[in-house]
Write an enzyme that holds these catalytic residues in place. Structure first.
Site, PDB file in Angstrom:
ATOM      1  N   HIS A 155       4.041  -5.156   3.483  1.00 11.46           N
ATOM      2  CA  HIS A 155       4.104  -5.705   4.838  1.00 11.46           C
ATOM      3  C   HIS A 155       3.717  -7.175   4.800  1.00 11.46           C
ATOM      4  O   HIS A 155       2.909  -7.591   3.968  1.00 11.46           O
ATOM      5  CB  HIS A 155       3.103  -5.001   5.775  1.00 11.46           C
ATOM      6  CG  HIS A 155       3.381  -3.565   6.006  1.00 11.46           C
ATOM      7  ND1 HIS A 155       4.354  -3.122   6.864  1.00 11.46           N
ATOM      8  CD2 HIS A 155       2.801  -2.457   5.492  1.00 11.46           C
ATOM      9  CE1 HIS A 155       4.359  -1.801   6.866  1.00 11.46           C
ATOM     10  NE2 HIS A 155       3.428  -1.371   6.045  1.00 11.46           N
ATOM     11  N   HIS A 163       4.838   0.345  -0.571  1.00 13.07           N
ATOM     12  CA  HIS A 163       5.717  -0.509   0.224  1.00 13.07           C
ATOM     13  C   HIS A 163       4.863  -1.659   0.741  1.00 13.07           C
ATOM     14  O   HIS A 163       3.640  -1.592   0.726  1.00 13.07           O
ATOM     15  CB  HIS A 163       6.363   0.265   1.385  1.00 13.07           C
ATOM     16  CG  HIS A 163       5.386   0.739   2.403  1.00 13.07           C
ATOM     17  ND1 HIS A 163       4.579   1.852   2.218  1.00 13.07           N
ATOM     18  CD2 HIS A 163       5.041   0.252   3.627  1.00 13.07           C
ATOM     19  CE1 HIS A 163       3.817   2.029   3.275  1.00 13.07           C
ATOM     20  NE2 HIS A 163       4.069   1.063   4.161  1.00 13.07           N
ATOM     21  N   HIS A 190       0.842  -1.183   0.000  1.00 11.64           N
ATOM     22  CA  HIS A 190       0.000   0.000   0.000  1.00 11.64           C
ATOM     23  C   HIS A 190       0.879   1.235   0.000  1.00 11.64           C
ATOM     24  O   HIS A 190       2.090   1.151   0.157  1.00 11.64           O
ATOM     25  CB  HIS A 190      -0.959   0.014   1.195  1.00 11.64           C
ATOM     26  CG  HIS A 190      -0.295   0.188   2.522  1.00 11.64           C
ATOM     27  ND1 HIS A 190      -0.833   0.972   3.509  1.00 11.64           N
ATOM     28  CD2 HIS A 190       0.864  -0.296   3.038  1.00 11.64           C
ATOM     29  CE1 HIS A 190      -0.041   0.951   4.579  1.00 11.64           C
ATOM     30  NE2 HIS A 190       0.982   0.182   4.317  1.00 11.64           N
ATOM     31  N   GLU A 231       1.569  -5.098  12.236  1.00 13.39           N
ATOM     32  CA  GLU A 231       2.081  -4.589  10.963  1.00 13.39           C
ATOM     33  C   GLU A 231       3.582  -4.880  10.854  1.00 13.39           C
ATOM     34  O   GLU A 231       4.086  -5.216   9.790  1.00 13.39           O
ATOM     35  CB  GLU A 231       1.824  -3.092  10.897  1.00 13.39           C
ATOM     36  CG  GLU A 231       2.367  -2.445   9.653  1.00 13.39           C
ATOM     37  CD  GLU A 231       2.316  -0.942   9.750  1.00 13.39           C
ATOM     38  OE1 GLU A 231       1.892  -0.337   8.759  1.00 13.39           O
ATOM     39  OE2 GLU A 231       2.694  -0.376  10.789  1.00 13.39           O
ATOM     40  N   ASP A 289      -4.674 -10.876   0.619  1.00 10.54           N
ATOM     41  CA  ASP A 289      -3.363 -11.523   0.476  1.00 10.54           C
ATOM     42  C   ASP A 289      -2.801 -11.326  -0.928  1.00 10.54           C
ATOM     43  O   ASP A 289      -3.470 -11.592  -1.926  1.00 10.54           O
ATOM     44  CB  ASP A 289      -3.472 -13.014   0.801  1.00 10.54           C
ATOM     45  CG  ASP A 289      -2.105 -13.672   0.939  1.00 10.54           C
ATOM     46  OD1 ASP A 289      -1.147 -12.996   1.376  1.00 10.54           O
ATOM     47  OD2 ASP A 289      -1.994 -14.870   0.608  1.00 10.54           O
ATOM     48  N   HIS A 290      -1.564 -10.855  -0.974  1.00 12.11           N
ATOM     49  CA  HIS A 290      -0.847 -10.584  -2.220  1.00 12.11           C
ATOM     50  C   HIS A 290      -1.595  -9.589  -3.094  1.00 12.11           C
ATOM     51  O   HIS A 290      -1.692  -9.741  -4.307  1.00 12.11           O
ATOM     52  CB  HIS A 290      -0.527 -11.882  -2.971  1.00 12.11           C
ATOM     53  CG  HIS A 290       0.564 -12.650  -2.319  1.00 12.11           C
ATOM     54  ND1 HIS A 290       0.326 -13.495  -1.262  1.00 12.11           N
ATOM     55  CD2 HIS A 290       1.904 -12.679  -2.538  1.00 12.11           C
ATOM     56  CE1 HIS A 290       1.471 -14.023  -0.868  1.00 12.11           C
ATOM     57  NE2 HIS A 290       2.442 -13.540  -1.618  1.00 12.11           N
ATOM     58  N   CYS A 326       6.729   5.817   4.021  1.00 17.27           N
ATOM     59  CA  CYS A 326       5.503   5.072   3.710  1.00 17.27           C
ATOM     60  C   CYS A 326       4.668   5.779   2.644  1.00 17.27           C
ATOM     61  O   CYS A 326       3.659   5.244   2.188  1.00 17.27           O
ATOM     62  CB  CYS A 326       4.672   4.860   4.977  1.00 17.27           C
ATOM     63  SG  CYS A 326       5.517   3.831   6.189  1.00 17.27           S
TER      64      CYS A 326
END
Length: 166
Positions: free
Chosen positions: A46, A44, A19, A130, A84-85, A38
């Protein structure tokens, strides 16, 4: 009156998403100041850890608050499938109108779980790790009005946002 002990059950899942923290209410300069690295235009990522806790009475017939298999299915549907992904800002419609902070991600997950759980009142807590150092906890409800991004007001300058950082 029968005694029904109250027990909490927590299930853990992990997912990877990217994000960019960027508020359309702020100038590019203000976004850079507020969100730092960020706010990278390319985003970037996580490796999030999500802990979902349900809490309620132990059913005398089943011996469970909730079948853990059901909780696993709810989490897969509310978290893994949509997040996810994925690029949160581009792939998840909710984040087209809400800044993709971890705080807002926890609210999103809560709301999605509430929509699909057979007994949504059992949902007690959504906790997101996070990073190893930054954790967010949401237990539903609100005491402050939440501002959604109105696409027609994208050039208005408000400072009513929260941030997450590494």
């Amino acid at each position: 009156m029968a005694h029904h002990p109250i027990v909490s059950i927590t299930r853990r899942e992990t997912f990877s998403s990217c994000h960019r923290l960027h508020s359309p209410f702020l100038s590019d300069e203000d976004n850079k100041k507020l969100y730092g690295k960020c706010n990278n235009p390319n985003g970037h990522g996580h490796n999030y850890v999500v802990l979902v806790t349900v809490k309620g009475p132990v059913d005398q017939n089943t011996g469970m608050v909730m079948n853990v298999h059901d909780l696993k299915q709810y989490m897969h549907q509310a978290i893994m499938d949509p997040l996810d992904h994925k690029n949160l800002d581009l792939d998840v419609p909710y984040f087209k109108t809400v800044v993709s902070t971890t705080e807002n991600l926890a609210i999103y997950i809560w709301d999605q779980l509430q929509k699909i759980m057979e007994k949504p009142y059992l949902l007690h807590e959504v906790k997101i790790l996070e990073t190893e150092k930054n954790h967010v906890v949401y237990r539903g409800g609100s005491t402050y009005p939440r501002k959604k991004i109105n696409p027609s007001n994208l050039h208005t300058n408000h400072h009513d946002v929260s941030s997450d950082s590494d």
